[in-house]
Scaffold this active site. Structure first.
Site, PDB file in Angstrom:
ATOM      1  N   PRO A   1       2.142  -2.430  -3.324  1.00  0.00           N
ATOM      2  CA  PRO A   1       3.591  -2.666  -3.342  1.00  0.00           C
ATOM      3  C   PRO A   1       4.321  -1.475  -3.962  1.00  0.00           C
ATOM      4  O   PRO A   1       3.896  -0.955  -4.989  1.00  0.00           O
ATOM      5  CB  PRO A   1       3.746  -3.908  -4.223  1.00  0.00           C
ATOM      6  N   GLU A   2       5.378  -1.030  -3.300  1.00  0.00           N
ATOM      7  CA  GLU A   2       6.206   0.053  -3.832  1.00  0.00           C
ATOM      8  C   GLU A   2       7.566  -0.538  -4.200  1.00  0.00           C
ATOM      9  O   GLU A   2       7.745  -1.755  -4.165  1.00  0.00           O
ATOM     10  CB  GLU A   2       6.331   1.174  -2.790  1.00  0.00           C
TER      11      GLU A   2
END
Ligand SMILES: [Zn+2]
Length: 292
Positions: A2-3
């Site tokens: 996840p960014e």
């Protein structure tokens, strides 16, 4: 992993449920994940009110009364979910927080355990997350800050974007997407970027992240938000995951390269992102570039 857009989507799902609520008890905290005596961790959380939930880069900060912060990083496979307290507890569940009067609880599950859970007071928060450790949030990154990060480094521009001390929140997907939009070669040394290129890059970093948030982030493998919904921005990627497919601007095949930033896969268009730069090595990688 996840960014920023995925973490922002998770945070937006958690805020309406838990801000202003009091943690009735911490039902479980796995010693594998908690960087402290976990019994003490459990004790410290009980009865604490969640004042706000902030995000900086890929970190989630639950601000508690009494100047403590519960800091959570999702790592590679971490997932925060809101679930009825009597629902089956899946393996690799490392944290369970029950809130007063809520039928649902907050769970953190992380099979690969690259995530982090920290409970920090005001002073250690500064040490751990001060400007020397975590750069400003990429969603509002300014060209002047990006310029300061780039001006004296020979590192590839993509490596600087990925460095969380320079700016926080950009990972492999959004670095590739932003560099493509800005028409900048990912391997170009930071100090060789022109003022115009830096300005363009700051604009595209913010724009790509904003668009990704509007689509609920990108689901490549297993990312889902706090309510279990996947994102859809992966359908709008222009380079990431599109190796061999035609560039949406020039129709050349998008390339996948593992040598531009070592250990990371870089997706880019050799035609659109070469711009005023050309390769000097005979390597097909495009990792060494100089001004034309
Ligand atoms: Zn192209």
């Amino acid at each position: 992993m996840p960014e920023l857009p995925e973490v922002e989507t998770v945070v937006r799902g958690l805020r309406p449920l838990f801000v202003g609520q009091t943690i009735a008890r911490c039902a479980h905290a796995s010693p594998l994940m908690i960087d402290a005596d976990s019994r003490n961790f459990v004790k410290q959380l009980s009865g604490r009110k969640c004042l706000r939930i902030d995000r900086q880069g890929k970190w989630i900060f639950c601000r508690l009364d009494g100047d403590d912060t519960l800091a959570i990083h999702l790592g590679m496979t971490g997932r925060l979910s809101v679930e009825p307290f009597d629902r089956e507890i899946l393996p690799h569940t490392h944290l369970r927080l029950c809130f007063t009067g809520e039928k649902n609880e907050l769970r953190f599950r992380d099979p690969r355990r690259f995530g982090e859970i920290l409970l920090v007071n005001g002073e250690s928060f500064e040490e751990r997350f001060g400007p020397n450790r975590l750069g400003p949030d990429a969603l509002s990154i300014k060209a002047s800050h990006l310029s300061a990060c780039m001006e004296s480094t020979t590192r590839a521009v993509k490596a600087v974007l990925l460095d969380q001390r320079s700016l926080a929140g950009v990972g492999n997907i959004y670095a590739d997407e932003a560099l493509y939009e800005a028409r900048i070669h990912p391997g170009q040394p930071g100090r060789e970027l022109t003022k115009d290129e830096i300005q363009r890059l700051a604009t595209t970093v913010r724009a790509v992240l904003k668009r990704a948030i509007q689509s609920g982030g990108s689901t490549i493998r297993d990312y889902v938000d706090a309510s279990g919904e996947p994102g859809s921005f992966q359908n709008k990627h222009r380079v990431y995951g599109r190796e061999g497919k035609p560039c949406k601007r020039c129709r050349s095949p998008i390339e996948l390269d593992r040598s531009i930033v070592s250990g990371r896969s870089t997706h880019w268009c050799r035609v659109c992102q070469m711009n005023s730069y050309q390769e000097t090595s005979d390597s097909h990688s495009g990792s060494r570039v100089t001004k034309a």
